[in-house]
Design a protein around this motif. Structure first.
Motif, PDB file in Angstrom:
ATOM      1  N   GLU A  34      14.138  19.709 -16.842  1.00 24.17           N
ATOM      2  CA  GLU A  34      13.332  19.149 -17.925  1.00 24.17           C
ATOM      3  C   GLU A  34      13.768  19.562 -19.330  1.00 24.17           C
ATOM      4  O   GLU A  34      13.643  18.804 -20.253  1.00 24.17           O
ATOM      5  CB  GLU A  34      11.840  19.465 -17.708  1.00 24.17           C
ATOM      6  N   SER A  36      16.387  19.541 -20.817  1.00 23.62           N
ATOM      7  CA  SER A  36      17.495  18.820 -21.425  1.00 23.62           C
ATOM      8  C   SER A  36      17.037  17.606 -22.230  1.00 23.62           C
ATOM      9  O   SER A  36      17.818  16.977 -22.900  1.00 23.62           O
ATOM     10  CB  SER A  36      18.481  18.388 -20.341  1.00 23.62           C
ATOM     11  N   ILE A  37      15.746  17.268 -22.170  1.00 25.57           N
ATOM     12  CA  ILE A  37      15.296  16.029 -22.808  1.00 25.57           C
ATOM     13  C   ILE A  37      14.636  16.297 -24.156  1.00 25.57           C
ATOM     14  O   ILE A  37      13.739  17.125 -24.262  1.00 25.57           O
ATOM     15  CB  ILE A  37      14.331  15.269 -21.882  1.00 25.57           C
ATOM     16  N   VAL A 119       8.554  12.295 -25.176  1.00 28.27           N
ATOM     17  CA  VAL A 119       8.897  12.751 -23.829  1.00 28.27           C
ATOM     18  C   VAL A 119       7.689  12.540 -22.926  1.00 28.27           C
ATOM     19  O   VAL A 119       6.576  12.901 -23.286  1.00 28.27           O
ATOM     20  CB  VAL A 119       9.272  14.257 -23.832  1.00 28.27           C
TER      21      VAL A 119
END
Ligand SMILES: *[C@@H]1O[C@H](CO)[C@@H](O)[C@H](O)[C@H]1NC(C)=O
Ligand SMILES: *[C@@H]1O[C@H](CO)[C@@H](O)[C@H](O)[C@H]1NC(C)=O
Ligand SMILES: *[C@@H]1O[C@H](CO)[C@@H](O)[C@H](O)[C@H]1NC(C)=O
Length: 275
Positions: A34, A36-37, A119
């Motif tokens: 997670e 990385s977003i 996100v």
């Protein structure tokens, strides 16, 4: 999620919450990556409806050109337009833009809305605990498993709590113990009292929300009596539907309610002996 509202308008039916829980027998590993977003600097730009495709392309190349110029001038890391979307009349694109480019996009009358990209994550496990009913009727077990004859119905523990099913039928036997007090009389569109003398409405309500045989075992069931017996008029169905739709709206149940009509204009086809 402004973009979502635009798209949702194109769809006739938006399903409310899921109750039956499909289970994955393979139990795949969930490799969460997670961190990385990031949505930073990214924007979703929605265009007005009914803009012809050449104009859309025209707008987008203008944006791309200005973004290119700006990032060249200022050596900014913004990537510009990354992806465009077209669903029915809906036109949008997403990208990372510098503030000058955003200002230019905002100035364009063809733009309906600009919102930051965000996100989103899959629902927390904790809010979706699974429950199961063993020795479940075949229909229930089959709803929640790819395998045949498992005998177990899997569903999330909310079991439709907080949702409403308007059953346009012959009424509901609201005092039946299988409904646990979750069934109530809503509206009677036909002459006489609410009693379900036909039985079909109680049967349907049972499939929807009875404690042993129901899909949504904690849903509220609302009897909208549309039939006294086997037949009714289309205009009566309209009356029942009107009451239900208005009730859903005035009680803020939009998205939490379904109207179920197990009826139709059946044409009984007679067998022709061929003579
Ligand atoms: C946007 O419009 C304003 C006035 O409405 C103007 O001052 C500004 O220069 C315009 N910006 C761009 C990037 O087109
Ligand atoms: C149903 O949901 C309400 C909140 O919407 C909660 O207060 C209640 O405890 C829930 N009931 C059950 C049986 O889960
Ligand atoms: C709900 O309505 C649909 C559409 O008419 C019908 O196919 C279905 O059988 C109904 N469900 C119940 C439980 O009556």
């Amino acid at each position: 999620m402004a973009w979502f509202k635009h798209v949702a308008l194109l769809l006739i039916a938006a399903l409310p919450r899921i109750t039956a829980l499909p289970v994955n027998d393979a139990n795949d590993a969930n490799d969460a990556n997670e961190n990385s977003i990031s949505a930073e600097g990214r924007y979703i730009v929605t265009l007005q409806n009914n803009i012809p495709m050449p104009e859309v392309r025209n707008h987008m190349s203008r944006v791309a050109a200005i973004q290119y110029r700006n990032s060249g001038n200022h050596k900014l890391p913004h990537t510009g337009i990354e992806k465009a979307y077209a669903i029915g009349e809906f036109r949008a694109y997403v990208g990372a833009f510098d503030l000058d480019t955003l200002q230019m996009i905002r100035n364009d009358t063809r733009v309906a809305e600009i919102e930051p990209d965000t996100v989103v994550s899959i629902r927390e496990e904790t809010s979706y605990k699974a429950a199961s009913q063993s020795n479940a009727p075949w229909g229930l077990a089959t709803l929640s498993s790819k395998r045949r004859n498992t005998g177990t119905y899997h569903y999330d523990t909310s079991a439709g709590n907080g949702t409403f099913a308007y059953v346009l039928d012959s009424g509901i036997n609201v005092n039946h113990i299988e409904f646990e007090g979750r069934a109530s009389n809503g509206y009677n569109a036909v002459d006489g009292d609410f009693t379900d003398i036909q039985g079909h409405g109680t049967h349907c309500a049972g499939i929807i929300g009875s404690k042993s045989y129901g899909v949504a075992k904690k849903a509220q069931l609302i009897a909208v009596k549309t039939f006294r017996n086997q037949e009714t008029l289309m205009s009566t169905v309209m009356d029942a539907y009107q009451w239900s739709a208005n009730d859903i709206r005035t009680k803020n149940r939009v998205g939490l309610a379904v109207i179920n009509m197990s009826l139709g204009k059946w044409q009984l086809r007679k067998f022709d002996s061929g003579v």
